[in-house]
Design a protein around this motif. Structure first.
Motif, short mmCIF file in Angstrom:
data_model
loop_
_atom_site.label_atom_id
_atom_site.label_comp_id
_atom_site.label_asym_id
_atom_site.label_seq_id
_atom_site.Cartn_x
_atom_site.Cartn_y
_atom_site.Cartn_z
N CYS A 97 86.63 57.32 -1.87
CA CYS A 97 86.15 57.09 -3.22
C CYS A 97 85.72 55.61 -3.26
O CYS A 97 86.09 55.08 -4.13
N LYS A 98 85.01 55.15 -2.20
CA LYS A 98 84.80 53.76 -2.25
C LYS A 98 83.55 53.31 -2.89
O LYS A 98 82.61 54.43 -3.12
N PRO A 99 83.34 52.59 -3.63
CA PRO A 99 82.19 52.18 -4.54
C PRO A 99 80.93 52.34 -3.66
O PRO A 99 80.87 51.31 -2.62
N GLY A 100 79.99 52.79 -4.16
CA GLY A 100 78.67 52.92 -3.65
C GLY A 100 78.51 53.75 -2.42
O GLY A 100 77.32 54.04 -1.87
N ALA A 101 79.57 54.44 -1.81
CA ALA A 101 79.67 55.26 -0.60
C ALA A 101 78.90 56.54 -0.82
O ALA A 101 78.05 57.28 -0.09
#
Length: 260
Positions: A97-101
């Protein structure tokens, strides 16, 4: 107090959203980062185009780390058979759940299945951190050091690689980036942090005039007199008042006086 423009909400392009709605998925994604992390919706997207290769009963809707890894391993095996490629780094960051992935991964799947490209899609240079989001926030709303670690180091990353040295180096990198951001904030707004200038910053400095640009026959003389709190401006003086002709006259007069 006037704040900067609020950050834009992250999401998918309009073309991608309309395409997802046309696929008639089991549920509509509301939180892209969370809903695509387990890979179930991605498998449904591929099952529309490859129904025989994606039996949906073999995919888990759970949100645990084992369920996510199992779903994505099946998807990757299919991609290898079909000689299709997705960014491995984007898959790993989507699981955590990394930002933008997740946005980047869905757009890649859209391009792969429809042969249509989307303008403005950022490639492998994306760092998958919340730094860009934090820079758009006002200073009072930005994360602290502990919050920065929580946002950029997920618990699933620690569970997937429970190596103390690896996780410690990741935390140190996050703290280092956070300190750099705080130092930049102090430079931009020193009044808010009550930063007192040092003696070196308070001292007046004058740029030295380069001798290469001075015309021939002149000398550069800098006055070191201090008046009040300001240094006097550098002065450019001409040659000494004694020219070679006057010097010879003075020496001849001295010889005549000695002879007499």
């Amino acid at each position: 107090m006037a704040y900067a423009q609020p950050p834009r909400k992250t999401g998918l392009p309009r073309e991608t959203v309309k395409w997802l709605q046309s696929l008639d998925l089991s549920f509509s994604p509301k939180n892209v980062c969370r809903d695509f992390s387990n890979g179930y919706l991605v498998a449904e997207m591929f099952s529309v185009y490859y129904p025989e290769d994606f039996p949906m009963h073999s995919y888990d809707k759970g949100t645990s780390l084992s369920a996510k890894q199992g779903n994505w391993s099946q998807i990757q095996r299919f991609l290898q058979k079909q000689n299709l490629h997705l960014m491995k780094d984007a898959i790993v960051r989507t699981i955590h759940c990394k930002p933008g992935a997740a946005e980047l991964l869905v757009q890649e799947v859209y391009t792969m299945l429809t042969n249509r490209s989307i303008k403005g899609v950022r490639g492998p240079g994306l760092d998958f951190t919340d730094q860009e989001y934090q820079e758009q926030l006002p200073m009072v709303a930005r994360s602290t050091a502990s919050k920065a670690i929580k946002n950029n180091l997920k618990i699933t990353e620690v569970m997937a690689k429970p190596n103390i040295n690896t996780n410690q180096s990741k935390a140190e990198a996050i703290i280092h980036r956070h300190l750099e951001q705080k130092a930049a904030e102090k430079v931009q707004n020193p009044g808010r942090f009550k930063v007192k200038p040092s003696l070196g910053h308070q001292a007046a400095r004058k740029p030295l005039l380069s001798t290469s640009t001075s015309p021939p026959g002149t000398k550069e003389v800098f006055s070191t007199c201090h008046s009040g709190s300001q240094w006097t401006a550098p002065q450019r003086l001409s040659d000494p008042p004694h020219s070679p002709a006057t010097l010879t006259e003075i020496t001849s007069d001295k010889h005549s006086q000695r002879s007499t």
